[in-house]
Scaffold this motif. Structure first.
Motif, PDB file in Angstrom:
ATOM      1  N   ALA A  24       0.837  -1.206   0.000  1.00 36.68           N
ATOM      2  CA  ALA A  24       0.000   0.000   0.000  1.00 36.68           C
ATOM      3  C   ALA A  24       0.869   1.252   0.000  1.00 36.68           C
ATOM      4  O   ALA A  24       0.583   2.231  -0.701  1.00 36.68           O
ATOM      5  CB  ALA A  24      -0.932  -0.015   1.215  1.00 36.68           C
ATOM      6  N   ALA A  25       1.941   1.233   0.790  1.00 36.48           N
ATOM      7  CA  ALA A  25       2.843   2.388   0.840  1.00 36.48           C
ATOM      8  C   ALA A  25       3.506   2.614  -0.518  1.00 36.48           C
ATOM      9  O   ALA A  25       3.613   3.755  -0.990  1.00 36.48           O
ATOM     10  CB  ALA A  25       3.899   2.175   1.922  1.00 36.48           C
ATOM     11  N   LYS A  26       3.950   1.544  -1.155  1.00 38.86           N
ATOM     12  CA  LYS A  26       4.565   1.657  -2.476  1.00 38.86           C
ATOM     13  C   LYS A  26       3.585   2.277  -3.472  1.00 38.86           C
ATOM     14  O   LYS A  26       3.959   3.134  -4.296  1.00 38.86           O
ATOM     15  CB  LYS A  26       5.001   0.278  -2.973  1.00 38.86           C
ATOM     16  N   GLU A  27       2.346   1.849  -3.416  1.00 45.82           N
ATOM     17  CA  GLU A  27       1.357   2.363  -4.362  1.00 45.82           C
ATOM     18  C   GLU A  27       0.999   3.818  -4.081  1.00 45.82           C
ATOM     19  O   GLU A  27       0.483   4.514  -4.961  1.00 45.82           O
ATOM     20  CB  GLU A  27       0.111   1.479  -4.348  1.00 45.82           C
ATOM     21  N   LYS A  28       1.294   4.289  -2.883  1.00 45.69           N
ATOM     22  CA  LYS A  28       1.108   5.693  -2.547  1.00 45.69           C
ATOM     23  C   LYS A  28       2.376   6.514  -2.775  1.00 45.69           C
ATOM     24  O   LYS A  28       2.397   7.712  -2.530  1.00 45.69           O
ATOM     25  CB  LYS A  28       0.663   5.839  -1.081  1.00 45.69           C
ATOM     26  N   GLY A  29       3.431   5.844  -3.211  1.00 42.38           N
ATOM     27  CA  GLY A  29       4.673   6.560  -3.490  1.00 42.38           C
ATOM     28  C   GLY A  29       5.551   6.791  -2.294  1.00 42.38           C
ATOM     29  O   GLY A  29       6.496   7.580  -2.343  1.00 42.38           O
ATOM     30  N   LEU A  30       5.274   6.089  -1.178  1.00 41.15           N
ATOM     31  CA  LEU A  30       6.098   6.233   0.022  1.00 41.15           C
ATOM     32  C   LEU A  30       7.242   5.217  -0.027  1.00 41.15           C
ATOM     33  O   LEU A  30       7.023   4.042  -0.311  1.00 41.15           O
ATOM     34  CB  LEU A  30       5.262   6.008   1.279  1.00 41.15           C
ATOM     35  N   TYR A 101       0.184 -20.084  -3.109  1.00 41.67           N
ATOM     36  CA  TYR A 101      -0.080 -18.785  -2.497  1.00 41.67           C
ATOM     37  C   TYR A 101       1.144 -18.286  -1.735  1.00 41.67           C
ATOM     38  O   TYR A 101       1.429 -17.089  -1.717  1.00 41.67           O
ATOM     39  CB  TYR A 101      -1.293 -18.860  -1.573  1.00 41.67           C
ATOM     40  N   GLN A 102       1.867 -19.200  -1.107  1.00 43.21           N
ATOM     41  CA  GLN A 102       3.130 -18.829  -0.482  1.00 43.21           C
ATOM     42  C   GLN A 102       4.099 -18.309  -1.536  1.00 43.21           C
ATOM     43  O   GLN A 102       4.792 -17.302  -1.319  1.00 43.21           O
ATOM     44  CB  GLN A 102       3.729 -20.032   0.250  1.00 43.21           C
ATOM     45  N   ALA A 103       4.156 -18.969  -2.690  1.00 45.57           N
ATOM     46  CA  ALA A 103       5.040 -18.518  -3.771  1.00 45.57           C
ATOM     47  C   ALA A 103       4.622 -17.137  -4.265  1.00 45.57           C
ATOM     48  O   ALA A 103       5.489 -16.294  -4.569  1.00 45.57           O
ATOM     49  CB  ALA A 103       5.020 -19.528  -4.917  1.00 45.57           C
ATOM     50  N   TYR A 104       3.320 -16.887  -4.344  1.00 41.94           N
ATOM     51  CA  TYR A 104       2.810 -15.571  -4.763  1.00 41.94           C
ATOM     52  C   TYR A 104       3.247 -14.484  -3.776  1.00 41.94           C
ATOM     53  O   TYR A 104       3.776 -13.429  -4.174  1.00 41.94           O
ATOM     54  CB  TYR A 104       1.287 -15.613  -4.877  1.00 41.94           C
ATOM     55  N   MET A 105       3.058 -14.725  -2.485  1.00 37.88           N
ATOM     56  CA  MET A 105       3.433 -13.708  -1.507  1.00 37.88           C
ATOM     57  C   MET A 105       4.944 -13.503  -1.462  1.00 37.88           C
ATOM     58  O   MET A 105       5.417 -12.378  -1.271  1.00 37.88           O
ATOM     59  CB  MET A 105       2.874 -14.074  -0.128  1.00 37.88           C
ATOM     60  N   SER A 106       5.713 -14.560  -1.665  1.00 38.09           N
ATOM     61  CA  SER A 106       7.170 -14.421  -1.717  1.00 38.09           C
ATOM     62  C   SER A 106       7.581 -13.573  -2.917  1.00 38.09           C
ATOM     63  O   SER A 106       8.502 -12.747  -2.831  1.00 38.09           O
ATOM     64  CB  SER A 106       7.832 -15.802  -1.794  1.00 38.09           C
ATOM     65  N   TRP A 107       6.917 -13.784  -4.040  1.00 35.03           N
ATOM     66  CA  TRP A 107       7.162 -12.980  -5.248  1.00 35.03           C
ATOM     67  C   TRP A 107       6.880 -11.507  -4.963  1.00 35.03           C
ATOM     68  O   TRP A 107       7.673 -10.624  -5.312  1.00 35.03           O
ATOM     69  CB  TRP A 107       6.271 -13.500  -6.368  1.00 35.03           C
ATOM     70  N   ALA A 108       5.745 -11.220  -4.314  1.00 33.00           N
ATOM     71  CA  ALA A 108       5.396  -9.839  -3.976  1.00 33.00           C
ATOM     72  C   ALA A 108       6.411  -9.247  -2.996  1.00 33.00           C
ATOM     73  O   ALA A 108       6.800  -8.075  -3.107  1.00 33.00           O
ATOM     74  CB  ALA A 108       3.987  -9.777  -3.386  1.00 33.00           C
ATOM     75  N   ALA A 109       6.856 -10.062  -2.038  1.00 33.43           N
ATOM     76  CA  ALA A 109       7.830  -9.581  -1.055  1.00 33.43           C
ATOM     77  C   ALA A 109       9.152  -9.223  -1.725  1.00 33.43           C
ATOM     78  O   ALA A 109       9.794  -8.235  -1.354  1.00 33.43           O
ATOM     79  CB  ALA A 109       8.051 -10.647   0.019  1.00 33.43           C
ATOM     80  N   ARG A 110       9.561  -9.998  -2.698  1.00 34.83           N
ATOM     81  CA  ARG A 110      10.810  -9.685  -3.403  1.00 34.83           C
ATOM     82  C   ARG A 110      10.697  -8.375  -4.171  1.00 34.83           C
ATOM     83  O   ARG A 110      11.647  -7.587  -4.225  1.00 34.83           O
ATOM     84  CB  ARG A 110      11.181 -10.826  -4.352  1.00 34.83           C
ATOM     85  N   ARG A 111       9.533  -8.120  -4.758  1.00 33.68           N
ATOM     86  CA  ARG A 111       9.329  -6.860  -5.477  1.00 33.68           C
ATOM     87  C   ARG A 111       9.413  -5.680  -4.513  1.00 33.68           C
ATOM     88  O   ARG A 111      10.009  -4.640  -4.827  1.00 33.68           O
ATOM     89  CB  ARG A 111       7.968  -6.869  -6.187  1.00 33.68           C
ATOM     90  N   ALA A 113      11.012  -5.580  -1.704  1.00 36.94           N
ATOM     91  CA  ALA A 113      12.333  -5.483  -1.080  1.00 36.94           C
ATOM     92  C   ALA A 113      13.431  -5.045  -2.035  1.00 36.94           C
ATOM     93  O   ALA A 113      14.582  -4.879  -1.610  1.00 36.94           O
ATOM     94  CB  ALA A 113      12.701  -6.830  -0.458  1.00 36.94           C
ATOM     95  N   ARG A 114      13.106  -4.816  -3.308  1.00 36.20           N
ATOM     96  CA  ARG A 114      14.145  -4.508  -4.283  1.00 36.20           C
ATOM     97  C   ARG A 114      14.931  -3.238  -3.946  1.00 36.20           C
ATOM     98  O   ARG A 114      16.100  -3.121  -4.310  1.00 36.20           O
ATOM     99  CB  ARG A 114      13.534  -4.393  -5.689  1.00 36.20           C
ATOM    100  N   ASP A 115      14.285  -2.285  -3.267  1.00 36.00           N
ATOM    101  CA  ASP A 115      14.983  -1.033  -2.954  1.00 36.00           C
ATOM    102  C   ASP A 115      15.505  -1.001  -1.523  1.00 36.00           C
ATOM    103  O   ASP A 115      15.832   0.060  -0.991  1.00 36.00           O
ATOM    104  CB  ASP A 115      14.070   0.160  -3.216  1.00 36.00           C
ATOM    105  N   GLY A 116      15.578  -2.167  -0.885  1.00 35.85           N
ATOM    106  CA  GLY A 116      16.198  -2.237   0.432  1.00 35.85           C
ATOM    107  C   GLY A 116      15.314  -1.857   1.596  1.00 35.85           C
ATOM    108  O   GLY A 116      15.826  -1.566   2.682  1.00 35.85           O
ATOM    109  N   THR A 117      13.994  -1.855   1.408  1.00 30.57           N
ATOM    110  CA  THR A 117      13.102  -1.447   2.490  1.00 30.57           C
ATOM    111  C   THR A 117      12.831  -2.568   3.500  1.00 30.57           C
ATOM    112  O   THR A 117      12.188  -2.328   4.521  1.00 30.57           O
ATOM    113  CB  THR A 117      11.755  -0.965   1.922  1.00 30.57           C
TER     114      THR A 117
END
Length: 467
Positions: A24-30, A101-111, A113-117
């Protein structure tokens, strides 16, 4: 303190709730935030990733769809990027496997985390106020026992549940919570299994554990002990499912008088607690029936109306003492391992918040929160300062959906928008990015405090599109 970096927010935990907040934060530009996670990567109930087990909610209740179907973080976009969208459609199901579904959430988590957050291998030691009411101090221990302190305007508890084994149960290596089920059975020496297994509990985890053990050890004893008279099916019928409407229903739950809300939660418990999906109950019953046929042995059994009275745990196994609630018959059974499907406790935040002297507590001893999950503080000045938010920890005030995946997408954005409104947070400028499907509103355009901007789709009619 002025020379130290201050994050807009820090999440304590990076499971599904923390991931939904970050999206949600990413989609708001935070981008000025950190997600802290004790594990070495994104993992969602790894001990219960039983082969063939399916989700209990529709894939449309993913990390983004109910809030923004055009999001890049939807389950459908994940399938598209993996090249499996059409094949998944051919399955003709709304319920993906738990593994996928675990693989889906892991995929989203990697996206995310790409900028080190995201900081993995990071254990949260405590949260403290500072002399500035707008800033909190978070103490952590990173890999290699390295101590670190982070400063943040907002702290979001996404700590989930901690495996709970009753205090009356002995602490022993052969008494295993189901959260470690898969890891345990994968490391077993099959030749050493001579007395079999006991599973204690009457919910979905207990039923799945028992069923998987009967498949892995078809000739070994596998007993399921539980207090109720029978395993009961979960109610996932359409009208009952409206209990989990992410915003409009939560609004109604929150506004109810305390006693009425407690009664309604109790009335709806069959949707989530100590119940089993009907298809699994039918599979279990069929398996027990086949044991009745000529030439079959009966190593697997259900033991309802069973009250556990004690244990004798030794190096070679565990003896479970129990009494039958109908016949008053006492029995003692020996097992190699006992798996405890005894639920989870959610108390980390209660200990962590003891360092604050201005938290307002409910009669039940839990922190009082606003509709948008912000912990209430004693003074008006602190009400507009840095915030503390609870995720998955407010069932008593927000209803039964609070601990489930169903509301992650909506709830995450509610919290992010509340922080933007309260702290005047603004999107991080990104060169070359204009308004599009991920356009962002200024904080002045956000919904009023303590209201949700994500009502049920049937409460309003979208404008007719003009070609």
């Amino acid at each position: 303190m002025s020379s130290e970096h201050v994050y807009d927010f820090v999440t304590l935990g990076f499971g599904p709730a923390g991931l939904a907040i970050a999206i949600a934060a990413k989609e708001k530009g935070l981008t000025n935030f950190r997600c802290l996670e004790q594990q070495d990567s994104f993992k969602w109930h790894p001990g219960m990733l039983i082969p063939g087990a399916s989700m209990q909610i529709s894939f449309l209740k993913d990390l983004a769809t109910l809030r923004n179907p055009r999001s890049e973080y939807t389950f459908l976009n994940y399938l598209h990027e993996q090249g499996r969208l059409l094949k998944f459609l051919n399955l003709d199901t709304f319920l993906p496997s738990r593994e996928e579904y675990q693989a889906y959430m892991s995929w989203a988590a990697r996206r995310v985390a790409r900028d080190g957050t995201v900081q993995y291998n990071t254990k949260v030691l405590g949260v403290e106020p500072t002399d500035n009411v707008n800033i909190h101090r978070v103490s952590v221990e990173s890999a290699g026992n390295v101590s670190q302190t982070l400063l943040a305007r907002n702290v979001i508890f996404c700590t989930g549940g901690q495996p709970n084994i009753p205090d009356t149960f002995p602490k022993h290596e052969r008494m295993v919570h189901t959260s470690r089920f898969i890891q345990t059975v994968e490391n077993l020496n099959r030749a050493s299994i001579t007395k079999g297994f006991c599973v204690i509990g009457s919910g979905q985890s207990a039923a799945e554990t028992w069923t998987h053990l009967t498949k892995l050890f078809p000739d070994s004893r596998v007993d399921l002990k539980f207090r109720s008279s029978a395993l009961k099916p979960s109610d996932d019928s359409p009208f009952v499912n409206e209990v989990f409407d992410p915003s409009s229903r939560v609004d109604r739950w929150f506004k109810m008088p305390e006693q009425k809300r407690r009664e309604l939660i109790e009335d709806c418990r069959q949707t989530n607690y100590s119940v089993v999906r009907l298809h699994l109950l039918e599979e279990m019953y069929k398996h027990l029936y086949v044991q009745e046929l000529p030439g079959h042995s009966k190593p697997h059994a259900l033991q309802p109306n069973t009250e556990i009275t004690g244990f004798d745990a030794r190096a070679e196994g565990v003896t479970v003492h129990s009494v039958d609630g109908e016949t008053d018959e006492h029995r003692s059974d020996e097992y190699d391992y006992v798996f405890c499907a005894t639920g989870y406790s959610r108390n980390f935040h209660l200990d962590a918040l003891k360092t604050f002297d201005d938290i307002i507590y409910r009669e039940d001893g839990k922190p009082e929160t606003s509709r948008l999950y912000r912990v209430r503080r004693a003074s008006d000045k602190q009400q507009t300062a840095g915030g503390i938010y609870l995720q998955g920890l407010t069932e008593a005030s927000h209803g039964l959906a609070e601990t489930l995946l169903s509301i992650l997408a909506t709830r995450g954005m509610e919290v992010v928008e509340d922080m933007m409104r309260t702290n005047g947070l603004h999107p991080t400028p990104r060169e070359g990015k204009g308004n599009g499907p991920f356009s962002r509103r200024a904080s002045s355009d956000l919904p009023p405090e303590d209201t949700s901007d994500y009502e049920s789709e049937r409460t309003s009619t979208p404008p007719t599109e003009v070609a």
